[in-house]
Design a protein around this motif. Structure first.
Motif, PDB file in Angstrom:
ATOM      1  N   GLU A 141       0.420   9.170  -6.188  1.00  0.00           N
ATOM      2  CA  GLU A 141       0.746  10.599  -6.096  1.00  0.00           C
ATOM      3  C   GLU A 141       1.630  11.039  -7.266  1.00  0.00           C
ATOM      4  O   GLU A 141       1.417  12.096  -7.842  1.00  0.00           O
ATOM      5  CB  GLU A 141       1.438  10.922  -4.757  1.00  0.00           C
ATOM      6  CG  GLU A 141       0.515  10.819  -3.544  1.00  0.00           C
ATOM      7  CD  GLU A 141      -0.717  11.707  -3.662  1.00  0.00           C
ATOM      8  OE1 GLU A 141      -0.632  12.796  -4.242  1.00  0.00           O
ATOM      9  OE2 GLU A 141      -1.793  11.283  -3.185  1.00  0.00           O
ATOM     10  N   LEU A 142       2.617  10.208  -7.599  1.00  0.00           N
ATOM     11  CA  LEU A 142       3.495  10.552  -8.727  1.00  0.00           C
ATOM     12  C   LEU A 142       2.704  10.560 -10.031  1.00  0.00           C
ATOM     13  O   LEU A 142       2.936  11.395 -10.905  1.00  0.00           O
ATOM     14  CB  LEU A 142       4.661   9.552  -8.825  1.00  0.00           C
ATOM     15  CG  LEU A 142       5.718   9.645  -7.728  1.00  0.00           C
ATOM     16  CD1 LEU A 142       6.676   8.456  -7.792  1.00  0.00           C
ATOM     17  CD2 LEU A 142       6.502  10.954  -7.833  1.00  0.00           C
ATOM     18  N   MET A 183       9.428   5.190 -11.316  1.00  0.00           N
ATOM     19  CA  MET A 183       9.973   6.204 -10.419  1.00  0.00           C
ATOM     20  C   MET A 183       9.918   5.727  -8.967  1.00  0.00           C
ATOM     21  O   MET A 183      10.887   5.857  -8.219  1.00  0.00           O
ATOM     22  CB  MET A 183       9.190   7.509 -10.597  1.00  0.00           C
ATOM     23  CG  MET A 183       9.458   8.194 -11.923  1.00  0.00           C
ATOM     24  SD  MET A 183       8.162   9.372 -12.421  1.00  0.00           S
ATOM     25  CE  MET A 183       8.237  10.540 -11.112  1.00  0.00           C
ATOM     26  N   ALA A 184       8.768   5.185  -8.577  1.00  0.00           N
ATOM     27  CA  ALA A 184       8.597   4.750  -7.185  1.00  0.00           C
ATOM     28  C   ALA A 184       9.540   3.584  -6.854  1.00  0.00           C
ATOM     29  O   ALA A 184      10.159   3.559  -5.797  1.00  0.00           O
ATOM     30  CB  ALA A 184       7.148   4.347  -6.939  1.00  0.00           C
ATOM     31  N   PHE A 185       9.670   2.643  -7.768  1.00  0.00           N
ATOM     32  CA  PHE A 185      10.579   1.522  -7.536  1.00  0.00           C
ATOM     33  C   PHE A 185      12.021   1.998  -7.519  1.00  0.00           C
ATOM     34  O   PHE A 185      12.836   1.479  -6.752  1.00  0.00           O
ATOM     35  CB  PHE A 185      10.385   0.438  -8.598  1.00  0.00           C
ATOM     36  CG  PHE A 185       9.273  -0.514  -8.262  1.00  0.00           C
ATOM     37  CD1 PHE A 185       7.962  -0.188  -8.554  1.00  0.00           C
ATOM     38  CD2 PHE A 185       9.530  -1.712  -7.636  1.00  0.00           C
ATOM     39  CE1 PHE A 185       6.931  -1.045  -8.228  1.00  0.00           C
ATOM     40  CE2 PHE A 185       8.503  -2.588  -7.306  1.00  0.00           C
ATOM     41  CZ  PHE A 185       7.199  -2.254  -7.606  1.00  0.00           C
ATOM     42  N   GLU A 188       5.347   4.012 -11.652  1.00  0.00           N
ATOM     43  CA  GLU A 188       5.864   2.792 -11.030  1.00  0.00           C
ATOM     44  C   GLU A 188       7.385   2.741 -11.097  1.00  0.00           C
ATOM     45  O   GLU A 188       8.052   2.432 -10.111  1.00  0.00           O
ATOM     46  CB  GLU A 188       5.294   1.551 -11.725  1.00  0.00           C
ATOM     47  CG  GLU A 188       3.881   1.216 -11.294  1.00  0.00           C
ATOM     48  CD  GLU A 188       3.305   0.060 -12.106  1.00  0.00           C
ATOM     49  OE1 GLU A 188       4.004  -0.480 -12.990  1.00  0.00           O
ATOM     50  OE2 GLU A 188       2.133  -0.295 -11.860  1.00  0.00           O
ATOM     51  N   LEU A 191      13.008   4.828  -6.458  1.00  0.00           N
ATOM     52  CA  LEU A 191      13.182   5.480  -5.165  1.00  0.00           C
ATOM     53  C   LEU A 191      13.315   4.439  -4.052  1.00  0.00           C
ATOM     54  O   LEU A 191      14.081   4.623  -3.101  1.00  0.00           O
ATOM     55  CB  LEU A 191      11.967   6.371  -4.893  1.00  0.00           C
ATOM     56  CG  LEU A 191      12.171   7.585  -3.993  1.00  0.00           C
ATOM     57  CD1 LEU A 191      13.301   8.456  -4.510  1.00  0.00           C
ATOM     58  CD2 LEU A 191      10.886   8.389  -3.928  1.00  0.00           C
ATOM     59  N   ARG A 193       0.798  -1.228   0.000  1.00  0.00           N
ATOM     60  CA  ARG A 193       0.000   0.000   0.000  1.00  0.00           C
ATOM     61  C   ARG A 193       0.831   1.278   0.000  1.00  0.00           C
ATOM     62  O   ARG A 193       0.519   2.238  -0.691  1.00  0.00           O
ATOM     63  CB  ARG A 193      -0.983   0.006   1.167  1.00  0.00           C
ATOM     64  CG  ARG A 193      -2.085   1.063   0.986  1.00  0.00           C
ATOM     65  CD  ARG A 193      -3.251   0.840   1.911  1.00  0.00           C
ATOM     66  NE  ARG A 193      -2.779   0.615   3.256  1.00  0.00           N
ATOM     67  CZ  ARG A 193      -3.234  -0.339   4.062  1.00  0.00           C
ATOM     68  NH1 ARG A 193      -4.178  -1.140   3.648  1.00  0.00           N
ATOM     69  NH2 ARG A 193      -2.767  -0.471   5.283  1.00  0.00           N
ATOM     70  N   ALA A 194       1.930   1.283   0.768  1.00  0.00           N
ATOM     71  CA  ALA A 194       2.755   2.490   0.829  1.00  0.00           C
ATOM     72  C   ALA A 194       3.363   2.797  -0.540  1.00  0.00           C
ATOM     73  O   ALA A 194       3.517   3.950  -0.932  1.00  0.00           O
ATOM     74  CB  ALA A 194       3.857   2.324   1.875  1.00  0.00           C
ATOM     75  N   LEU A 195       3.681   1.718  -1.273  1.00  0.00           N
ATOM     76  CA  LEU A 195       4.238   1.883  -2.616  1.00  0.00           C
ATOM     77  C   LEU A 195       3.149   2.374  -3.560  1.00  0.00           C
ATOM     78  O   LEU A 195       3.359   3.285  -4.376  1.00  0.00           O
ATOM     79  CB  LEU A 195       4.798   0.532  -3.067  1.00  0.00           C
ATOM     80  CG  LEU A 195       5.678   0.475  -4.297  1.00  0.00           C
ATOM     81  CD1 LEU A 195       6.861   1.419  -4.178  1.00  0.00           C
ATOM     82  CD2 LEU A 195       6.196  -0.947  -4.500  1.00  0.00           C
ATOM     83  N   ASN A 210       0.564   4.117  -2.769  1.00  0.00           N
ATOM     84  CA  ASN A 210       0.305   5.529  -2.471  1.00  0.00           C
ATOM     85  C   ASN A 210       1.256   6.427  -3.242  1.00  0.00           C
ATOM     86  O   ASN A 210       0.846   7.437  -3.825  1.00  0.00           O
ATOM     87  CB  ASN A 210       0.541   5.819  -0.978  1.00  0.00           C
ATOM     88  CG  ASN A 210      -0.584   5.285  -0.118  1.00  0.00           C
ATOM     89  OD1 ASN A 210      -1.625   4.899  -0.644  1.00  0.00           O
ATOM     90  ND2 ASN A 210      -0.357   5.251   1.186  1.00  0.00           N
ATOM     91  N   LEU A 211       2.535   6.064  -3.224  1.00  0.00           N
ATOM     92  CA  LEU A 211       3.533   6.890  -3.897  1.00  0.00           C
ATOM     93  C   LEU A 211       3.309   6.877  -5.408  1.00  0.00           C
ATOM     94  O   LEU A 211       3.361   7.916  -6.063  1.00  0.00           O
ATOM     95  CB  LEU A 211       4.944   6.408  -3.552  1.00  0.00           C
ATOM     96  CG  LEU A 211       6.064   7.249  -4.164  1.00  0.00           C
ATOM     97  CD1 LEU A 211       6.002   8.690  -3.668  1.00  0.00           C
ATOM     98  CD2 LEU A 211       7.427   6.652  -3.849  1.00  0.00           C
TER      99      LEU A 211
END
Lengths: 199, 199
Positions: free
Chosen positions: A14-15, A29-31, A27, A33, A6-8, A10-11
């Protein structure tokens, strides 16, 4: 479907709301990070949370700044005679990057749009009228987008800003540098023909 | 050059470090966030700062999860016989999105790379060897990228994982050589799974 923690998720969500960012890019970008040291994610978090706290708009031109007056307006080496009117702050950056303009800017904060309910009162036009009452200013360049709304805004501004001794111009229209003529639309070609100049 | 307020420049710099994001995209994203209600920037900040606090890796397969064991490993409806070995978590998402695989995964966390100093000890290979000691597992699909390093990793794994009664296969060459697995469409991934062959 993919099972994202879930935290992933969420990011990613938002992105994905940012302009020009689709689901897959968000995805990646979040991964990226998540794979990077945690300090990177914290630095991004800090930068995002400080953004609205620290950045406001310039009292004079409407460009983004951390101080009351932006660095461009407070730069004594720029020409006071010419004012370039743009839609938003990104346009200021585009002009600054081209290093083709040494005057001042005025950021409208949008264009007139009856469909979206944007009227002259919603744009920074009152402050623009006040600025051009300064007799030092001899030219206004209307650099709104070459779109129907951008053109309509330029026509409106040319009308309300008119005063003795003030030249009001519109940025040139035509084929972009490096563009391939065969790929350019008819409207642009017509503009390019109308805007022809002696060599 | 452009005069960006420092808080804005910070955000542009952090966004620009994300995979696939260049300077211009980072500027668009940051300006988009600045133009949006401040809650959006705060939501992004929260999501980024919670990322590393809440997301860890699955004790079994190495995929990202908020719990000790990820939802895929704890899903009783998946096949225990087949294990798909991938480089990273984004590859799991790509396979899940294609809905073409019902077995379990194992995330290596990279590929062998003598040039970058990545040795077998740097990857989740010890836990993979332990997992396949379970006689229930009858097939290992090596789904590392179709690159030189991905191929070398697959050959290495085929060697160290070999045991009686275990088929070791490589995803089919439906995937373009040199391509990045996470960007490939589901149909191609399905073909690649169907076209797998013994190593």
């Amino acid at each position: 479907m993919a099972n994202l923690p879930r935290a992933l998720e969420n990011l990613v969500a938002e992105l994905g709301k940012l302009p020009g960012v689709g689901r897959r890019s968000a995805e990646r970008m979040a991964f990226g990070l998540l794979a990077a040291p945690h300090e990177r994610a914290e630095a991004l978090a800090r930068a995002a949370s400080e953004l609205h706290q620290r950045v406001g708009t310039c009292d004079v031109c409407g460009y983004y700044t951390e101080d009351g007056v932006c660095p461009i307006c407070s730069d004594a080496n720029r020409e006071d005679q010419v004012l370039c009117v743009v839609e938003d702050s990104l346009d200021v950056i585009a002009f600054e990057r081209s290093a083709s303009f040494r005057g001042r800017y005025h950021v409208l904060g949008g264009v007139l749009s009856p469909l979206k309910g944007v009227t002259p009162d919603d744009l920074n036009i009152a402050s623009l009228r006040q600025r051009i009452s300064d007799p030092q200013i001899t030219e206004i360049i209307l650099a709104t987008s070459p779109s129907v709304e951008g053109d309509a805004t330029a026509i409106y501004l040319a009308d309300v800003l008119a005063r003795e001794g003030l030249a009001i111009t519109r940025i040139g229209r035509g084929v972009p540098v490096g563009g391939s003529l065969e790929l350019i639309d008819g409207g642009t070609l017509r503009m390019a023909l109308e805007g022809r100049r002696s060599v």
